[in-house]
Write an enzyme that holds these catalytic residues in place. Structure first.
Site, short mmCIF file in Angstrom:
data_model
loop_
_atom_site.label_atom_id
_atom_site.label_comp_id
_atom_site.label_asym_id
_atom_site.label_seq_id
_atom_site.Cartn_x
_atom_site.Cartn_y
_atom_site.Cartn_z
N ARG A 5 11.49 -6.37 5.39
CA ARG A 5 11.42 -5.01 5.06
C ARG A 5 12.46 -4.30 6.05
O ARG A 5 12.64 -4.75 7.06
CB ARG A 5 9.95 -4.62 5.20
CG ARG A 5 9.76 -3.08 5.37
CD ARG A 5 8.32 -2.70 5.18
NE ARG A 5 7.49 -2.64 6.29
CZ ARG A 5 6.09 -2.29 6.09
NH1 ARG A 5 5.74 -1.87 5.20
NH2 ARG A 5 5.61 -2.54 7.40
N LYS A 63 0.77 -1.11 0.10
CA LYS A 63 0.05 0.23 0.02
C LYS A 63 0.91 1.25 0.03
O LYS A 63 0.50 2.10 -1.00
CB LYS A 63 -0.81 0.24 1.24
CG LYS A 63 -1.84 -1.12 1.30
CD LYS A 63 -2.97 -0.76 2.47
CE LYS A 63 -2.21 -0.88 3.79
NZ LYS A 63 -1.67 -2.14 4.25
N ARG A 67 11.37 -2.01 11.37
CA ARG A 67 10.23 -1.85 12.35
C ARG A 67 9.87 -2.80 13.44
O ARG A 67 9.97 -3.79 13.40
CB ARG A 67 9.04 -1.71 11.47
CG ARG A 67 8.87 -0.06 10.99
CD ARG A 67 7.71 -0.25 9.84
NE ARG A 67 6.36 -0.56 10.21
CZ ARG A 67 5.42 -0.42 9.73
NH1 ARG A 67 5.38 0.06 8.66
NH2 ARG A 67 4.21 -0.60 10.21
N ARG A 108 -9.41 1.46 8.58
CA ARG A 108 -9.23 0.22 9.10
C ARG A 108 -10.23 -0.73 9.78
O ARG A 108 -10.03 -1.72 10.00
CB ARG A 108 -7.96 0.03 10.05
CG ARG A 108 -6.65 0.76 9.90
CD ARG A 108 -6.01 -0.43 9.27
NE ARG A 108 -4.53 -0.81 9.72
CZ ARG A 108 -3.58 -0.31 9.32
NH1 ARG A 108 -3.44 0.61 8.57
NH2 ARG A 108 -2.36 -0.80 9.92
N ARG A 137 -1.05 -8.59 13.39
CA ARG A 137 -1.42 -7.68 12.43
C ARG A 137 -2.26 -8.05 11.58
O ARG A 137 -3.29 -7.57 11.17
CB ARG A 137 -0.38 -6.64 12.02
CG ARG A 137 0.25 -5.77 12.84
CD ARG A 137 1.74 -5.59 12.56
NE ARG A 137 1.75 -4.67 11.55
CZ ARG A 137 2.86 -4.26 10.39
NH1 ARG A 137 3.72 -5.13 10.72
NH2 ARG A 137 2.62 -3.73 9.68
P1 AMP Z 1 0.90 0.64 9.16
O1 AMP Z 1 2.13 1.33 8.87
O2 AMP Z 1 -0.20 1.05 8.30
O3 AMP Z 1 1.01 -0.97 8.93
O4 AMP Z 1 0.37 0.90 10.58
C1 AMP Z 1 1.15 0.67 11.56
C2 AMP Z 1 0.21 0.85 12.88
O5 AMP Z 1 -0.09 1.97 13.03
C3 AMP Z 1 -0.85 -0.15 13.08
O6 AMP Z 1 -0.32 -1.64 13.22
C4 AMP Z 1 -1.92 0.40 14.04
O7 AMP Z 1 -1.27 0.00 15.32
C5 AMP Z 1 -1.49 1.82 13.58
N1 AMP Z 1 -2.51 2.45 12.42
C6 AMP Z 1 -2.15 2.95 11.49
N2 AMP Z 1 -3.23 3.40 11.02
C7 AMP Z 1 -4.40 3.03 11.57
C8 AMP Z 1 -5.73 3.30 11.79
N3 AMP Z 1 -6.43 3.92 10.59
N4 AMP Z 1 -6.44 2.83 12.71
C9 AMP Z 1 -5.91 2.29 13.72
N5 AMP Z 1 -4.62 2.13 13.84
C10 AMP Z 1 -3.84 2.54 12.83
#
Ligand code: AMP
Length: 206
Positions: free
Chosen positions: A117, A13, A150, A83, A161
């Site tokens: 990653r 994404k 990360r 989400r 996740r």
């Molecule tokens: P990502 O980089 O999109 O994988 O996001 C990393 C982490 O940030 C996720 O595992 C959540 O803990 C938090 N996060 C990101 N976007 C959201 C969202 N829209 N709602 C809730 N938590 C989020």
């Protein structure tokens, strides 16, 4: 144009949103990146969000919705939001989404990709040791920063996740399918192949 990207963690994404934003002149809004910035700056929001992020859980909706307030009035490509259904409904109240692209990937492929990653500490650029390595090991091609893993890209957190994605985010797909906005793409292909199909879906006349 207002675009939403869906798909499990590691589906590409962030990469595709970056490429599409540049090509189509949209603002790339990644809630994950915004949250990591808040954590890095040790703001109140960052302190509240960090525990959830490290465990691979969703940060509470109210915090996310507040963080996005005022950012959704121009054209955008959203990566990592909505989400869950509540977030999708909140988005519908403030913006009319034109298209939703769903990048699909199996759990095994997600684990394989995310374990490889690496992210630049300096500029946030993503690499993959298997498919998209930096020229010099451990060093960012773009800014020379150090590449790190990360905290939430460890296998046990990756699996958590993925579970959260299946439970919370799958209903969001249904929400957009009913509105006739959803297009599903096979995210297991190369970056270029996915990008070309995404472009075709967003701008069929080109
Ligand atoms: P990502 O980089 O999109 O994988 O996001 C990393 C982490 O940030 C996720 O595992 C959540 O803990 C938090 N996060 C990101 N976007 C959201 C969202 N829209 N709602 C809730 N938590 C989020």
């Amino acid at each position: 144009m207002k675009v939403v990207l869906l798909g499990p963690p590691g589906a590409g994404k962030g990469t595709q949103a970056g490429l599409l934003a540049e090509r189509l002149g949209l603002e790339h809004i990644s809630t994950g990146d915004l949250l990591r910035e808040e954590v890095h700056k040790r703001t109140e929001l960052g302190r509240k969000a960090k525990g959830y992020m490290d465990r691979g859980e969703l940060v509470p909706d109210d915090l996310i919705i507040e963080m996005l307030a005022g950012r959704l009035n121009r054209d955008f490509i959203l990566d990592g939001f909505p989400r869950n259904l509540r977030q999708a409904e909140a988005l519908a109240e403030v913006a009319e989404v034109d298209r939703v692209l769903d990048l699909e990937l199996t759990e095994e492929e997600v684990v394989r990709r995310l374990s490889a990653r690496r992210v630049c500490e300096g500029c946030g650029r993503n690499y993959n040791l298997l498919t998209n390595p930096p020229v010099t090991e451990g060093v960012c091609d773009a800014c020379g920063g150090r590449l790190i893993q990360r905290e939430d890209d460890r296998p046990e957190v990756i699996r958590r996740r993925y579970r959260v994605y299946e439970e919370e985010t799958a209903p969001v797909k249904e929400f957009y399918r009913r509105l006739g906005l959803l297009a599903e793409l096979d995210g297991a292909r190369s970056i270029e192949e996915v990008f070309q199909e995404a472009l075709q879906l967003l701008e069929p006349s080109r």
